[in-house]
Design an enzyme around this catalytic site. Structure first.
Site, mmCIF file in Angstrom:
data_model
loop_
_atom_site.group_PDB
_atom_site.id
_atom_site.type_symbol
_atom_site.label_atom_id
_atom_site.label_comp_id
_atom_site.label_asym_id
_atom_site.label_seq_id
_atom_site.Cartn_x
_atom_site.Cartn_y
_atom_site.Cartn_z
ATOM 1 N N HIS A 261 0.858 -1.193 0.000
ATOM 2 C CA HIS A 261 0.000 0.000 0.000
ATOM 3 C C HIS A 261 0.890 1.237 0.000
ATOM 4 O O HIS A 261 1.866 1.302 0.750
ATOM 5 C CB HIS A 261 -0.895 -0.016 1.238
ATOM 6 C CG HIS A 261 -1.828 1.155 1.289
ATOM 7 N ND1 HIS A 261 -2.938 1.257 0.485
ATOM 8 C CD2 HIS A 261 -1.806 2.281 2.045
ATOM 9 C CE1 HIS A 261 -3.566 2.387 0.745
ATOM 10 N NE2 HIS A 261 -2.904 3.023 1.688
ATOM 11 N N THR B 17 -6.226 -8.557 5.596
ATOM 12 C CA THR B 17 -7.338 -8.999 6.432
ATOM 13 C C THR B 17 -8.636 -8.490 5.809
ATOM 14 O O THR B 17 -8.618 -7.761 4.814
ATOM 15 C CB THR B 17 -7.214 -8.459 7.865
ATOM 16 O OG1 THR B 17 -7.307 -7.021 7.831
ATOM 17 C CG2 THR B 17 -5.891 -8.876 8.495
ATOM 18 N N GLU C 18 -10.476 -6.264 6.873
ATOM 19 C CA GLU C 18 -10.536 -4.806 6.999
ATOM 20 C C GLU C 18 -9.514 -4.187 6.061
ATOM 21 O O GLU C 18 -8.339 -4.568 6.072
ATOM 22 C CB GLU C 18 -10.268 -4.379 8.443
ATOM 23 C CG GLU C 18 -10.519 -2.902 8.693
ATOM 24 C CD GLU C 18 -10.414 -2.524 10.160
ATOM 25 O OE1 GLU C 18 -10.375 -1.310 10.446
ATOM 26 O OE2 GLU C 18 -10.382 -3.430 11.014
#
Length: 205
Positions: free
Chosen positions: A117, A149, A151
């Site tokens: 990211h 995950t 999330e």
């Protein structure tokens, strides 16, 4: 053989960095590992040509083909899992794969699914990270390799690289500076996982 499956949506520069590093460092001999497949949700993803040129299996699972399904995201992810699982993956590596994955997909590859990211997580999850970092007045930005995950952009941090935010930076100039570091830390993070451990390091440039 530890198979690595890489998912892309575009140019696949991080995928290419991993493939080049795997060849240069002879991961096949060092870790008994190989990049076995590159899969995209877009047929025109330029990274597919690079993968083919390097003798890597490629496949396209077009998410748009599932638009008329009652649950299009779940149907797409099920088809994607079927394609990935043919390669019996040791790791599934997201490299510019522009899809939010369903909890069922994430659970299926728990412990084997990683992403990079373009921010120093937990700061700036989601999109437009460089623009947001500049607008917030950040003095530093960077990239994070993390486990995936359910999330978004929230899993265990495996590696980070830090770059300065310079006066006059635009989102594009900052993105380019961060990307050079992504190409260093992502292959190293994959290698560390293949080696059975992980060194908690922050690279600063």
């Amino acid at each position: 053989m530890k198979n690595i499956v890489i998912l892309i949506s575009g140019g696949g520069s991080n995928m290419a960095a991993i493939v080049r590093t795997a060849q240069a460092q002879n991961w096949a001999k060092q870790f008994n590992a190989q990049v076995s497949a590159v899969i995209s949700n877009k047929a025109d993803a330029k990274g597919l040509a690079f993968a083919k040129e390097h003798g890597i299996d490629t496949a396209v699972i077009d998410h748009k083909a599932f638009a008329d399904q009652p649950q299009p995201r779940e149907a797409f992810d099920a088809a994607l899992m079927k394609e990935i699982d043919q390669h019996q993956p040791h790791l599934v590596v997201l490299a510019g794969f522009m899809r939010i994955l369903t909890p069922g997909f994430v659970a299926h590859y728990e412990g084997r699914l990683i992403n990079i990211h373009p921010s120093l997580l937990p700061a700036f999850p989601g999109l437009h990270t460089h623009e947001r970092a500049i607008k917030a007045g950040c003095k530093f930005a960077g990239a994070t390799v993390h486990r995936v995950t359910a999330e978004l952009d929230h899993g265990e941090i495996l590696a980070q690289a830090v770059v300065p935010v310079l006066p006059g930076d635009t989102a594009d100039t900052l993105a380019a500076r961060v990307l050079t570091q992504e190409h260093l830390i992502y292959p190293k993070a994959v290698a560390d996982l293949l080696d059975g451990g992980f060194k908690d390091e922050v690279q600063q440039r």
